[in-house]
Design a protein around this motif. Structure first.
Motif, short mmCIF file in Angstrom:
data_model
loop_
_atom_site.label_atom_id
_atom_site.label_comp_id
_atom_site.label_asym_id
_atom_site.label_seq_id
_atom_site.Cartn_x
_atom_site.Cartn_y
_atom_site.Cartn_z
N THR A 28 0.77 -1.26 0.03
CA THR A 28 -0.03 -0.07 0.12
C THR A 28 0.77 1.27 0.06
N TYR A 29 2.03 1.08 -0.29
CA TYR A 29 3.26 2.31 0.00
C TYR A 29 2.60 3.27 -0.90
N SER A 30 2.18 3.09 -2.15
CA SER A 30 1.97 4.06 -3.18
C SER A 30 0.60 5.15 -2.86
N SER A 31 -0.06 4.50 -2.15
CA SER A 31 -1.39 5.24 -1.71
C SER A 31 -1.25 5.99 -0.53
N THR A 32 -0.11 6.15 0.21
CA THR A 32 -0.01 6.60 1.43
C THR A 32 0.65 8.17 1.29
N CYS A 33 0.19 8.79 2.36
CA CYS A 33 0.99 10.05 2.60
C CYS A 33 2.06 9.61 3.60
N MET A 34 3.20 10.36 3.33
CA MET A 34 4.60 9.95 3.88
C MET A 34 5.10 11.19 4.71
N ALA A 35 5.70 11.03 5.62
CA ALA A 35 5.82 12.35 6.46
C ALA A 35 7.42 12.01 7.31
N TRP A 36 7.99 13.11 7.56
CA TRP A 36 9.08 13.15 8.48
C TRP A 36 8.67 13.89 9.81
N PHE A 37 9.07 13.23 10.83
CA PHE A 37 8.70 13.95 12.16
C PHE A 37 10.15 13.89 12.88
N ARG A 38 10.27 14.76 14.10
CA ARG A 38 11.48 14.73 14.90
C ARG A 38 11.21 14.85 16.50
N GLN A 39 11.83 14.54 17.25
CA GLN A 39 11.62 14.72 18.66
C GLN A 39 12.90 14.87 19.25
N ALA A 40 12.96 16.03 19.89
CA ALA A 40 14.31 16.37 20.74
C ALA A 40 14.00 15.55 22.23
N PRO A 41 15.26 15.62 23.06
CA PRO A 41 14.76 15.24 24.13
C PRO A 41 14.00 16.16 25.05
N GLY A 42 12.95 15.67 25.81
CA GLY A 42 12.29 16.55 26.73
C GLY A 42 11.26 17.37 25.88
N LYS A 43 11.22 17.10 24.71
CA LYS A 43 10.13 17.72 23.66
C LYS A 43 9.20 16.95 23.11
N GLU A 44 7.93 17.42 22.77
CA GLU A 44 7.05 16.68 21.96
C GLU A 44 7.43 16.32 20.44
#
Length: 123
Positions: A28-44
């Motif tokens: 199902t990869y071709s039908s998905t939205c893809m994103a990058w997230f990040r998380q630093a220590p102590g942060k959301e």
């Protein structure tokens, strides 16, 4: 089901560049939205960039003009080109995927997540 594996993290000096990759498997990869997230220590966890199946993208204000998200639907790979890196970009970076068309930078709609790759930017 979509399986995601990130790579490309590491240490870089302020002002430098880095390219992250996320290899995806699952029919199902071709039908998905893809994103990058990040998380630093102590942060959301925060959304960095998202791209839909047609290549439309959206970015967090903090990375606009510096980061570029792209995807190769033949290689089933997502990329994040990061330029002009700053120490505040230091975080664990996660690849994520969801079904649907909305360009969403909130982590809540995303069902599939990678293990993350660390990016450290030194001043």
């Amino acid at each position: 089901q979509v399986r995601l594996v990130e790579s490309g993290g590491g240490s870089v000096q302020s002002g430098g560049s880095r390219r992250l990759s996320c290899a995806a498997s699952g029919h199902t990869y071709s039908s998905t939205c893809m994103a990058w997230f990040r998380q630093a220590p102590g942060k959301e966890r925060e959304g960095v960039a998202v791209i839909d199946c047609d290549g439309r993208a959206s970015y967090a204000d903090s990375v606009k003009g510096r980061f570029t998200i792209s995807r190769d639907n033949v290689k089933n790979t997502l990329y994040l080109q990061m330029n002009s890196l700053k120490p505040e970009d230091t975080a664990m970076y996660y690849c994520a995927a969801k079904h649907g068309w909305l360009l969403d930078l909130s982590p809540l709609p995303y069902s599939y997540w990678g293990q993350g790759t660390q990016v450290t930017v030194s001043s």
